[in-house]
Design an enzyme around this catalytic site. Structure first.
Site, PDB file in Angstrom:
ATOM      1  N   LYS A  22       0.850  -1.209   0.000  1.00 18.85           N
ATOM      2  CA  LYS A  22       0.000   0.000   0.000  1.00 18.85           C
ATOM      3  C   LYS A  22       0.879   1.251   0.000  1.00 18.85           C
ATOM      4  O   LYS A  22       0.669   2.172  -0.778  1.00 18.85           O
ATOM      5  CB  LYS A  22      -0.866   0.001   1.248  1.00 18.85           C
ATOM      6  CG  LYS A  22      -1.474   1.357   1.610  1.00 18.85           C
ATOM      7  CD  LYS A  22      -2.376   1.307   2.805  1.00 18.85           C
ATOM      8  CE  LYS A  22      -1.644   1.467   4.094  1.00 18.85           C
ATOM      9  NZ  LYS A  22      -1.322   2.859   4.476  1.00 18.85           N
ATOM     10  N   ASN A  23       1.910   1.240   0.859  1.00 18.33           N
ATOM     11  CA  ASN A  23       2.708   2.461   1.040  1.00 18.33           C
ATOM     12  C   ASN A  23       3.709   2.681  -0.077  1.00 18.33           C
ATOM     13  O   ASN A  23       4.461   3.652  -0.059  1.00 18.33           O
ATOM     14  CB  ASN A  23       3.390   2.440   2.411  1.00 18.33           C
ATOM     15  CG  ASN A  23       2.360   2.568   3.519  1.00 18.33           C
ATOM     16  OD1 ASN A  23       1.188   2.855   3.253  1.00 18.33           O
ATOM     17  ND2 ASN A  23       2.761   2.311   4.752  1.00 18.33           N
ATOM     18  N   CYS A 118      -4.385  12.280  12.759  1.00 16.65           N
ATOM     19  CA  CYS A 118      -5.234  11.080  12.775  1.00 16.65           C
ATOM     20  C   CYS A 118      -5.092  10.495  14.173  1.00 16.65           C
ATOM     21  O   CYS A 118      -4.462  11.069  15.050  1.00 16.65           O
ATOM     22  CB  CYS A 118      -4.793  10.097  11.701  1.00 16.65           C
ATOM     23  SG  CYS A 118      -3.208   9.364  12.081  1.00 16.65           S
ATOM     24  N   ARG A 123       0.703  14.269  13.054  1.00 15.64           N
ATOM     25  CA  ARG A 123       1.122  14.106  11.654  1.00 15.64           C
ATOM     26  C   ARG A 123       1.421  15.459  10.987  1.00 15.64           C
ATOM     27  O   ARG A 123       0.796  15.851  10.014  1.00 15.64           O
ATOM     28  CB  ARG A 123       0.068  13.351  10.856  1.00 15.64           C
ATOM     29  CG  ARG A 123      -0.483  12.096  11.503  1.00 15.64           C
ATOM     30  CD  ARG A 123       0.506  10.958  11.662  1.00 15.64           C
ATOM     31  NE  ARG A 123       0.947  10.370  10.432  1.00 15.64           N
ATOM     32  CZ  ARG A 123       0.311   9.379   9.782  1.00 15.64           C
ATOM     33  NH1 ARG A 123      -0.810   8.925  10.264  1.00 15.64           N
ATOM     34  NH2 ARG A 123       0.803   8.896   8.659  1.00 15.64           N
ATOM     35  N   ASP A 306       4.792   0.337  11.925  1.00 16.35           N
ATOM     36  CA  ASP A 306       3.558  -0.270  11.387  1.00 16.35           C
ATOM     37  C   ASP A 306       3.396  -1.726  11.783  1.00 16.35           C
ATOM     38  O   ASP A 306       2.364  -2.334  11.525  1.00 16.35           O
ATOM     39  CB  ASP A 306       3.529  -0.162   9.855  1.00 16.35           C
ATOM     40  CG  ASP A 306       3.336   1.270   9.412  1.00 16.35           C
ATOM     41  OD1 ASP A 306       3.524   1.556   8.225  1.00 16.35           O
ATOM     42  OD2 ASP A 306       3.029   2.110  10.277  1.00 16.35           O
ATOM     43  N   ARG A 398      -8.644  -0.233   4.900  1.00 15.61           N
ATOM     44  CA  ARG A 398      -7.783   0.751   4.251  1.00 15.61           C
ATOM     45  C   ARG A 398      -6.461   0.125   3.823  1.00 15.61           C
ATOM     46  O   ARG A 398      -5.833   0.564   2.868  1.00 15.61           O
ATOM     47  CB  ARG A 398      -7.502   1.922   5.197  1.00 15.61           C
ATOM     48  CG  ARG A 398      -8.689   2.784   5.506  1.00 15.61           C
ATOM     49  CD  ARG A 398      -8.278   3.968   6.343  1.00 15.61           C
ATOM     50  NE  ARG A 398      -7.054   4.575   5.795  1.00 15.61           N
ATOM     51  CZ  ARG A 398      -6.308   5.438   6.477  1.00 15.61           C
ATOM     52  NH1 ARG A 398      -6.634   5.781   7.704  1.00 15.61           N
ATOM     53  NH2 ARG A 398      -5.222   5.970   5.940  1.00 15.61           N
TER      54      ARG A 398
HETATM   55  C1  EPZ Z   1       4.271   6.807   6.292  1.00 16.51           C
HETATM   56  O1  EPZ Z   1       3.512   7.840   6.896  1.00 16.51           O
HETATM   57  C2  EPZ Z   1       3.333   5.609   6.193  1.00 16.51           C
HETATM   58  N1  EPZ Z   1       2.178   5.950   5.368  1.00 16.51           N
HETATM   59  C3  EPZ Z   1       2.872   5.202   7.604  1.00 16.51           C
HETATM   60  O2  EPZ Z   1       2.077   4.045   7.466  1.00 16.51           O
HETATM   61  C4  EPZ Z   1       4.109   4.857   8.433  1.00 16.51           C
HETATM   62  O3  EPZ Z   1       3.704   4.542   9.729  1.00 16.51           O
HETATM   63  C5  EPZ Z   1       5.062   6.060   8.457  1.00 16.51           C
HETATM   64  O4  EPZ Z   1       5.404   6.436   7.093  1.00 16.51           O
HETATM   65  C6  EPZ Z   1       6.344   5.760   9.205  1.00 16.51           C
HETATM   66  O5  EPZ Z   1       7.000   4.690   8.610  1.00 16.51           O
HETATM   67  C7  EPZ Z   1       2.316   5.922   4.021  1.00 16.51           C
HETATM   68  O6  EPZ Z   1       3.381   5.635   3.493  1.00 16.51           O
HETATM   69  C8  EPZ Z   1       1.092   6.255   3.228  1.00 16.51           C
HETATM   70  P1  EPZ Z   1       6.435  10.088   8.416  1.00 16.51           P
HETATM   71  P2  EPZ Z   1       4.133   9.343   6.939  1.00 16.51           P
HETATM   72  O7  EPZ Z   1       6.332  11.359   7.652  1.00 16.51           O
HETATM   73  O8  EPZ Z   1       4.857   9.596   5.667  1.00 16.51           O
HETATM   74  C9  EPZ Z   1       6.990  13.226  11.868  1.00 16.51           C
HETATM   75  C10 EPZ Z   1       0.242   2.656   7.786  1.00 16.51           C
HETATM   76  O9  EPZ Z   1      -0.152   2.059   8.788  1.00 16.51           O
HETATM   77  N2  EPZ Z   1       6.898  14.248  10.811  1.00 16.51           N
HETATM   78  O10 EPZ Z   1       7.646   9.221   8.209  1.00 16.51           O
HETATM   79  O11 EPZ Z   1       3.068  10.270   7.339  1.00 16.51           O
HETATM   80  C11 EPZ Z   1       5.622  12.643  12.184  1.00 16.51           C
HETATM   81  O12 EPZ Z   1       4.953  13.433  13.152  1.00 16.51           O
HETATM   82  C12 EPZ Z   1       0.696   4.093   7.884  1.00 16.51           C
HETATM   83  O13 EPZ Z   1       0.342   2.145   6.642  1.00 16.51           O
HETATM   84  C13 EPZ Z   1       7.158  15.568  11.129  1.00 16.51           C
HETATM   85  O14 EPZ Z   1       7.457  15.899  12.265  1.00 16.51           O
HETATM   86  O15 EPZ Z   1       5.163   9.177   8.127  1.00 16.51           O
HETATM   87  C14 EPZ Z   1       5.936  11.285  12.734  1.00 16.51           C
HETATM   88  O16 EPZ Z   1       6.221  11.408  14.118  1.00 16.51           O
HETATM   89  C15 EPZ Z   1       0.499   4.644   9.270  1.00 16.51           C
HETATM   90  N3  EPZ Z   1       7.056  16.508  10.145  1.00 16.51           N
HETATM   91  C16 EPZ Z   1       7.231  10.901  12.028  1.00 16.51           C
HETATM   92  O17 EPZ Z   1       7.740  12.100  11.410  1.00 16.51           O
HETATM   93  C17 EPZ Z   1       6.714  16.198   8.860  1.00 16.51           C
HETATM   94  O18 EPZ Z   1       6.659  17.089   7.983  1.00 16.51           O
HETATM   95  C18 EPZ Z   1       7.026   9.855  10.923  1.00 16.51           C
HETATM   96  O19 EPZ Z   1       6.214  10.424   9.956  1.00 16.51           O
HETATM   97  C19 EPZ Z   1       6.448  14.838   8.554  1.00 16.51           C
HETATM   98  C20 EPZ Z   1       6.544  13.879   9.543  1.00 16.51           C
END
Ligand code: EPZ
Length: 417
Positions: A22-23, A118, A123, A306, A398
């Protein structure tokens, strides 16, 4: 509201086929905006999130044709328009925000509602916006909308304070058609980033170093259509490995990439789970004596967040005391209350969960609080004698395509009501 009714306590057998990730598929679908030719994506998982991002593209007049039977998506954005995106589509799925980079890259502007948080955390999107500003975009937040103007994007050096997966993906896509060279340092190294780079390079992009913390993107003028088969879903595979262990079953899981799965396999090996990897298949002998372990979720190649709820379900019936430290999301323990309803003995101290293994769980009616929590509760329900029900299963749909069909193939007693 649909729910799952599960009668657990039996061992399972058969074979599981893992779907595409998915990701990986979500950013790849967003990246089709970067060219005005037809892109073909094969073996697409039939997931609600995939259909949502396709609805986002359709709202921008992108031509999306879906062959459900063969799971082939044909996407052509030659007639797309830089329209404003509807708020409810963005709020429906945060990953829709991944169209931001491609839109700015293609049209020099974008106006997208803030994705919002969420259940698992706030996020934020600061890293996405900081990176786009570094590429020369003017950014303003007006009425909950991110308005971005960039007459042209110019390559630049970007340092990510945190290796954010989404920010890395958005910035790769934005830099692909920018002028000159972009270097992203402290980039996310997840396998899905590599798959996105393979897809874009197949379109004629020039991305080097994906999968490492330093990614170099040399901007190109134009991209062409491409056909792509996304990588397997390592989180789905990890979920089914836990299923074998938690139900003491023995079965094969087809569709794995050992290198990508290693951060997950290493923890199961540490617990003493008997697994045999053979090419893109793994046989799991769940009838192993398992030991408690201590786990910290980390960006790849650390143990993935995840997989945290699913591992917690297994540790909740593993004799001894285990700990899980969740370092990625600030609120990803909502499944703990639901597991305790089933008799688990888990206490939370800020980002640390202490799990005292119990001999068995007891059936109950529990609520899926997010995608992976819901999957973990299915695992818990299948591990114990009796009838459980899981509500709010839209979260699960999802990210797991027709999970009850795959589970029934393993002889699990689960029905959607
Ligand atoms: C991706 O989300 C995945 N989703 C998530 O999977 C996964 O848990 C996550 O990466 C971490 O591996 C998709 O790929 C669609 P991040 P993403 O930006 O990109 C902080 C699932 O279950 N952050 O790596 O949103 C944020 O708060 C989902 O399939 C900032 O601070 O994750 C978090 O603490 C859930 N500022 C951390 O980074 C930003 O601008 C990780 O977020 C962006 C993120």
């Amino acid at each position: 509201m649909q729910r799952f009714r599960i009668r657990g306590g039996r061992t399972l057998n058969g074979e599981i086929e893992i779907s595409s990730a998915k990701n990986s598929v979500l950013p790849i679908i967003a990246a089709t905006i970067l060219c005005d030719d037809e892109c073909i994506i094969e073996n697409v998982p039939m997931l609600d999130d995939v259909f949502v991002i396709c609805d986002v593209l359709k709202s921008l007049k992108v031509n999306v044709s879906i062959d459900v039977g063969n799971r082939i998506f044909r996407i052509n954005s030659k007639d797309m328009l830089p329209l404003d995106l509807s708020e409810n589509l963005i709020r429906k799925m945060r990953a829709s925000f991944l169209v931001l980079g491609p839109l700015v890259s293609r049209f020099g502007k974008a106006c997208i509602y803030m994705p919002g948080g969420c259940n698992i955390g706030l996020r934020p999107i600061d890293l996405h916006l900081k990176g786009l500003a570094a590429l020369g975009a003017d950014i303003s937040i007006v009425n909950g909308c991110v308005e971005i103007i960039a007459k042209r994007l110019v390559g630049s050096n970007i340092y990510l304070d945190f290796p954010s997966v989404g920010a890395t993906e958005n910035l790769i896509m934005a830099a692909t058609l920018a002028e000159g060279k972009t270097i992203i340092e402290n980039a996310a190294k997840e396998p899905e980033i590599v798959d996105l780079a393979v897809f874009i390079n197949g379109m004629g992009g020039d991305i080097q170093g994906a999968g490492t913390s330093k990614i170099v993107i040399n901007g190109v003028k134009k991209l062409r259509g491409v056909s792509h088969i996304p990588i397997y879903d390592r989180i789905e595979a990890g979920t089914y490995i836990v299923l074998a262990a938690i139900t003491k079953s023995k079965f094969s899981i087809k569709g794995i990439n050992e290198e990508y799965l290693n951060p997950i396999l290493s923890k199961f090996y540490e617990m003493g789970l008997d697994m045999d990897v053979n090419g893109n298949e793994i046989f799991v002998n769940g009838d192993s004596d398992l030991k408690p372990i201590n786990v910290k979720t980390l960006p790849h190649p650390g143990f993935p967040t995840d997989m945290q709820p699913q591992l917690m379900a297994l540790l909740s019936i593993t004799n001894g005391a285990s700990t899980i430290i969740e370092t990625i999301f600030e609120n990803r323990f909502m499944h703990v209350m639901e597991m305790c309803r089933m008799g688990a003995n888990i206490s939370i101290h800020d980002r640390v969960a202490i799990i005292e293994g119990v001999s068995k769980l007891t059936p109950s009616t529990v609520k899926a609080t997010d995608l992976r929590a819901g999957a973990a509760l299915i695992l818990s329900a299948l591990s114990c004698e009796g009838e459980s029900e899981i509500t709010d299963i839209y979260h699960i749909d999802r990210g797991y395509s027709s999970i009850e069909c795959k589970l029934r193939k393993l002889n699990a007693d689960i029905e959607r009501i």
